[in-house]
Design an enzyme around this catalytic site. Structure first.
Site, PDB file in Angstrom:
ATOM      1  CB  SER A  76      -1.989  79.827 -51.756  1.00  0.00           C
ATOM      2  OG  SER A  76      -1.612  78.740 -52.568  1.00  0.00           O
ATOM      3  CB  CYS A  99     -17.158  60.200 -48.888  1.00  0.00           C
ATOM      4  SG  CYS A  99     -17.464  58.442 -49.031  1.00  0.00           S
ATOM      5  N   GLY A 109       0.065  77.960 -49.269  1.00  0.00           N
ATOM      6  CA  GLY A 109      -0.742  78.431 -48.141  1.00  0.00           C
ATOM      7  C   GLY A 109      -0.545  77.585 -46.893  1.00  0.00           C
ATOM      8  CB  SER A 110      -0.349  73.921 -46.328  1.00  0.00           C
ATOM      9  OG  SER A 110      -1.576  73.630 -46.945  1.00  0.00           O
TER      10      SER A 110
END
Ligand code: PLP
Length: 394
Positions: A200, A326, A72-73
């Protein structure tokens, strides 16, 4: 419950055994290069063509409009960069949204540095774009509208057909990042006037590292990966034959079962949402209540830090995800949750649970029971919560 409860299907999915079975011969037996001339390679070529046909049918496109990519990227990068280049004589303006996946957002930011202008559309409190804002953003130099089909965090499904109609009327190309939507909800590139579409394999129970880009016939974008003449000169590189076969098989299963899976997942999702909102105080649902992916639930819990919640869920064998990434000590709340108007401290307490057709009601019950305990425990340690309760009781 001792086994794993996997509720992170928006991050990736299990490769189905039937998918793996379909792939294996293309590693061991039919390992020929599909571009070769000899008969032996013909098996691989046939398998690639078959997968292409299934994937095309899945979005009502033609087989020759499907290009295989590394995921997909890559498809998202290709669309934005190559459209920008090919149409720069018409203009340098691109429209997208504030809630796209980083594969689109970071590529758009890269193009801004190269002299392109990007409009990032706002979304409302449920994550939906405004069609009026879209219309107003279109200019004579606008070359591309890229709006995701469904959001990967909050599951909101955008009004694709309406967007497509506007793009067509204004003569602007329309791309959609359908990585979360493909195989999960119906997509029709003709009815929705979609010119380019990314999907994807690993988000639909296929393998990782294989994706596709649909490019409507006649669109003149060029190769993104240069080299050999594969994919009609538009995407170089020896075909990932097992990956392509697996993606095709996964799509075939997903498209055949779609109706019953949507029904099953939607009911289970709604059950999860109702239990959480009814039984956990100071909780809210993120994303649209009905215009959402069948398998997506995303919540915010006040006075809770997402990472702590994930770690405690993990200790109970439950895999979920939080919007706040994080990493290396920096706490960035999700750009999607900020775009729907949540305050930083609320956005930090988010939890995304994404189901599959194999998720059971027992797993959901266990998860909600554990979640209640975890949230009680974390709140009992929170000075903010203590203050809040004191003020409430005054
Ligand atoms: C996962 C995802 C991508 C990236 O796809 P990869 O195959 O992992 O590169 C892009 N867009 C959306 C909406 C996604 O969910």
């Amino acid at each position: 419950m001792s086994q794993l409860i996997y509720l992170d299907n928006a991050a990736t999915t299990q490769v189905y055994p039937e998918v793996l079975d379909a792939m294996i011969p293309y590693f061991t037996e039919y390992y020929g290069n599909p571009s070769a001339i000899y008969t032996f390679a013909g098996n691989a070529k046939k398998a690639v063509d078959h997968a292409r046909t299934i994937l095309a049918e899945g979005i009502h496109a033609k087989a020759e409009e499907i290009y295989f990519t590394g995921g997909g990227s890559e498809s998202d990068n290709w669309v934005l960069k190559a459209t920008a280049e090919a149409y720069s004589s018409k203009g340098k303006h691109i429209i997208t949204t504030k809630i796209e996946h980083h594969a689109i957002l970071h590529t758009a930011e890269y193009l801004e540095k190269k002299g392109y202008e990007v409009t990032y559309l706002n979304v409302d409190e449920n994550g939906l774009i405004s069609l009026d804002e879209l219309k107003a953003a279109i200019r004579p130099d606008t070359i591309l509208i890229s709006i995701m089909a469904a959001n990967n965090e909050i599951g909101t499904v955008e009004p694709l057909a309406e967007i497509g109609a506007i793009a067509k009327e204004k003569g602007v190309l329309f791309h959609t990042d359908a990585v979360q939507a493909f195989g999960h909800i119906p997509l029709d590139v003709d009815a929705m006037n979609i010119d380019m579409l990314s999907a994807s394999g690993h988000k639909v129970n296929g393998p990782k590292g294989i994706g596709m880009l649909y490019i409507r016939k006649g669109i003149k974008i060029r190769s993104f990966v240069h080299g050999g003449a594969q994919e009609r000169q538009r995407r170089a590189g020896t075909h990932n034959v097992p990956g392509i076969v697996g993606f095709g098989k996964a799509a075939e299963i997903a498209l055949t079962n779609m109706e019953q899976r949507v029904k099953y997942e939607t009911e289970l999702r709604d059950y999860l949402i109702e239990r959480v909102l009814a039984e956990i105080p100071y909780s809210r649902l993120n994303g649209d209540r009905t215009k959402r992916l069948p398998n997506n639930a995303n919540f915010c819990f006040r006075f809770i830090e997402g990472e702590s919640m994930l770690i405690l869920l993990d200790q109970n064998g439950i895999c979920g995800s939080s919007g706040s990434a994080c990493t290396s000590g920096s706490l960035d709340p999700s750009h999607v949750l900020l775009a729907i108007g949540l305050a930083h401290e609320i956005a930090h307490g988010s939890l995304r649970l994404t189901l599959s057709e194999k998720t059971t009601k027992e797993e959901i019950d266990y998860t909600v029971d554990k979640l209640k305990e975890i949230i009680d425990r974390l709140r009992s340690m929170s000075p903010l919560y203590e203050d809040f309760i004191k003020k409430q009781s005054k």
